[in-house]
Design an enzyme around this catalytic site. Structure first.
Site, short mmCIF file in Angstrom:
data_model
loop_
_atom_site.label_atom_id
_atom_site.label_comp_id
_atom_site.label_asym_id
_atom_site.label_seq_id
_atom_site.Cartn_x
_atom_site.Cartn_y
_atom_site.Cartn_z
N CYS A 2 0.83 -1.20 0.00
CA CYS A 2 0.00 0.00 0.00
C CYS A 2 0.87 1.25 0.00
O CYS A 2 2.08 1.19 0.22
CB CYS A 2 -0.90 0.03 1.24
SG CYS A 2 -2.01 -1.39 1.39
N GLY A 31 -0.62 0.58 -5.10
CA GLY A 31 -1.91 -0.05 -4.88
C GLY A 31 -2.96 0.52 -5.80
O GLY A 31 -3.14 1.74 -5.86
N ASN A 105 0.57 0.42 6.00
CA ASN A 105 1.19 -0.39 4.95
C ASN A 105 2.00 -1.48 5.61
O ASN A 105 2.90 -1.20 6.40
CB ASN A 105 2.09 0.49 4.07
CG ASN A 105 2.88 -0.33 3.05
OD1 ASN A 105 2.43 -1.36 2.57
ND2 ASN A 105 4.08 0.13 2.73
N GLY A 106 1.66 -2.74 5.32
CA GLY A 106 2.41 -3.85 5.91
C GLY A 106 1.52 -5.03 6.22
O GLY A 106 0.43 -5.17 5.66
N TYR A 260 11.48 -3.74 -7.27
CA TYR A 260 10.25 -3.62 -8.05
C TYR A 260 9.31 -2.50 -7.61
O TYR A 260 8.88 -1.70 -8.43
CB TYR A 260 9.47 -4.95 -8.01
CG TYR A 260 8.14 -4.91 -8.72
CD1 TYR A 260 8.06 -5.01 -10.11
CD2 TYR A 260 6.95 -4.74 -8.01
CE1 TYR A 260 6.84 -4.96 -10.77
CE2 TYR A 260 5.72 -4.69 -8.67
CZ TYR A 260 5.67 -4.81 -10.04
OH TYR A 260 4.47 -4.75 -10.69
N THR A 308 9.80 -1.41 -14.95
CA THR A 308 10.75 -1.38 -13.84
C THR A 308 12.16 -1.78 -14.24
O THR A 308 13.13 -1.28 -13.69
CB THR A 308 10.26 -2.29 -12.70
OG1 THR A 308 8.86 -2.13 -12.55
CG2 THR A 308 10.96 -1.96 -11.41
N ASP A 370 14.20 -8.63 -16.93
CA ASP A 370 13.04 -8.36 -16.08
C ASP A 370 13.53 -8.11 -14.66
O ASP A 370 14.62 -8.56 -14.27
CB ASP A 370 12.07 -9.54 -16.11
CG ASP A 370 10.63 -9.11 -15.81
OD1 ASP A 370 10.43 -7.96 -15.40
OD2 ASP A 370 9.73 -9.94 -15.99
N ASP A 371 12.72 -7.37 -13.87
CA ASP A 371 13.12 -7.09 -12.50
C ASP A 371 13.12 -8.35 -11.64
O ASP A 371 13.96 -8.52 -10.77
CB ASP A 371 12.22 -6.01 -11.89
CG ASP A 371 10.75 -6.33 -12.05
OD1 ASP A 371 10.24 -7.19 -11.34
OD2 ASP A 371 10.11 -5.71 -12.92
#
Length: 540
Positions: A2, A31, A105-106, A260, A308, A370-371
């Site tokens: 988030c 998000g 966030n978490g 990312y 990314t 790619d990441d």
């Protein structure tokens, strides 16, 4: 995963909502499921607007105009636990004590025991399956224990310190107390990012909390500083108070933020995300060169998987003296596939999102950068797209090591069996995604690529690569339960059932599914589904 934001303007007559909305749009990459803003206006009254959807869809001019007040909290959400239910859109609110708004966030790993405590001891009702509501009520309960009519900064610091002793997991949080100010704190390991900045104007200083520094840059704030692990910061119009409220723990920010999630123009914990990705490309070039020589394979062109990996791919190409080309054209109106709920939706949206240009692939040995490779859904579709337009060989280079373990700290890597690298060798991973060869970054090189820009950070959370969880307390039983609750099919089931109006929570694999409990008291008269705070979204 988030994005969170808190804003306090020095002039209370100026509305904070326009800046909060702009800030949330800059955190949209964190998000895309739901978003919300709550502001505090005259006499401590809260004004709320939140709903499922993107920031641009939820907050039009009319919606923003109804969010009155010079301070507020905002949130963008991708659900890592629970469902995409509208009731779980943040920020959350409780009216006792004092009136508190909260965004988080978490992810907590001791949720069941905390729920038991809330029910049996604190006597507080938790209405959703969101850890954010749980954290809010723990904080509110700790404040209530003071028994004071008016609280001060020391009371708040003590309440947050108590919360940190009660909880285990990753959390970066922003809160707002009615008529008082805004508060931020970060878990003792500093796993999730959070910072504070200020902006001087004619009347004084405005203050901002945000998940990433890009918000401060874009809104004209300066003096960005990370909230330290285990630290709480309280900001009122009288000043700023900071205090470490947790016992010492290993500082271990999540390295996947740099791989990312974070925007490249952000600086997290003193580390430029852009520079770290450049370094990842340089380190990956060495590994790719070694593997290609061992296999006797030559590469004609380096092509990044947007967006990314672009920075790393360019550095890799330069280091190997290979042509760099943009082979995929991106539709910018489709969201990030990694954070889309549902495997089928992710697969369907890959081809909506990207189009391969035959000119850059036809007849060539292509090195795709790619990441990371998570579920393999995106990688498999992209590799097939490259072959469909004539690529002779497709070699994939990943800026991250193989992801073989669940993330329990707020990133949606739910089930180990859904991870393409789980239980597979590198060759088996290549076969699973249809590549001729896969080359992974080594973990020491990944850590060195990031840590070189801030050697004071002792370590990083690399649990998705190693299965070692910095907080402890992550048992096999916990992982099994988490996988059952978070699996894509369970998400779909809970979303479908959440409005059936059952009187009691159903049981999923022996655990009460609180999703169905929300439905029994759905929104009435446009009151918020969780607590009764009026929600102005979509009200004419």
């Amino acid at each position: 995963m988030c994005g969170i934001l808190g804003l306090l303007l020095h002039d209370p007559s100026v509305d904070a909502a326009p800046d909060i909305c702009e800030g949330l749009s800059l955190l949209q990459h964190r998000g895309q499921d739901a978003c919300g803003i709550v502001t505090c206006g005259p006499k401590g009254r809260f004004f709320q607007c939140k709903a499922n959807g993107m920031v641009r869809d939820v907050f039009d001019e009319k919606a923003i105009s109804k969010l009155i007040g010079g301070m507020g909290v905002g949130h963008v959400r991708y659900p890592t636990a629970g469902s995409s239910n509208h009731a779980e859109a943040q920020p959350f609110y409780v009216n006792s004590p004092y009136g508190i708004v909260f965004a988080h966030n978490g992810n907590l790993i001791d949720g069941p025991s905390l729920l038991q405590y809330m029910d049996a001891t604190a006597h507080r009702h938790i209405n959703t399956s969101s850890d954010s509501e749980l954290l809010l009520n723990l904080f509110a309960n700790n404040l209530q224990q003071t028994g004071k009519f008016r609280i001060n900064e020391d009371d708040i610091f003590n309440a947050i310190g108590g919360l940190m002793k009660q909880c285990t997991g990753a959390y970066a949080c922003v809160a707002m107390l009615a008529g008082f100010g805004i508060i931020a704190f970060r878990d003792p390991n500093g796993i999730r990012p959070l910072g504070v900045a200020s902006r001087r104007n004619n009347s004084g200083k405005d203050y901002l909390f945000a998940s990433e520094s890009i918000v401060a840059d874009a809104l004209g704030f300066s003096e960005w500083e990370d909230v330290k692990p285990g630290e709480a910061v309280i900001i009122t119009r009288s000043g700023v108070s900071r205090k470490r409220v947790a016992e010492h723990a290993i500082f271990a920010p999540d390295i996947f933020e740099f791989v990312y999630f974070a925007r490249p123009d952000s600086v997290l914990d003193g580390i430029s995300v852009y520079r770290s990705r450049m370094a990842m490309g340089d380190a990956l070039a060495v590994e790719v060169d070694k593997v290609l020589k061992e296999r006797g394979i030559t590469v004609d062109v380096v092509i990044p998987v947007p967006d990314t990996s672009r920075v790393a791919a360019l550095n890799l190409a330069q280091k190997l003296n290979l042509p760099y080309r943009e082979g995929f054209i991106k539709n910018r109106y489709v969201g990030r596939t990694f954070i889309m709920p549902g495997q089928q939706m992710r697969r369907k949206n890959v081809r909506r999102k990207l189009n391969a240009m035959a000119l850059e692939f036809s007849g060539k040995n292509v090195l795709l950068v790619d990441d990371s490779i998570v579920r393999g859904t995106t990688s498999k579709e992209i590799i097939q797209m490259a072959k469909d337009v004539g690529a002779k060989k497709v070699i994939v280079a990943s800026c991250a090591p193989p992801i073989r373990y669940s993330n329990v700290y707020g990133i949606d890597m739910p089930s180990r069996t859904e991870l393409v690298a789980y239980g597979r060798t590198t060759q088996e991973i290549a076969e699973a995604i249809g590549a001729d060869l896969v080359v992974f970054q080594t973990l020491p090189n990944l850590v060195a690529s990031v840590r070189q820009f801030n050697p004071s950070i002792p370590t990083f959370d690399c649990s998705v690569f190693t299965g070692e969880y910095v907080t402890g307390g992550v048992t096999e039983e916990y992982l099994h339960q988490l996988e059952l609750l978070r699996a894509d099919n369970v998400k779909k089931k809970s979303a479908a059932n959440s409005w059936e109006g059952k009187g009691e929570g159903s049981v999923v694999n022996g655990f009460h599914d609180r999703e169905t409990m929300v439905a029994s008291s759905g929104p009435i008269n446009r009151a918020d589904d969780t607590v009764g705070l009026h929600n102005t979204w979509n009200v004419s």
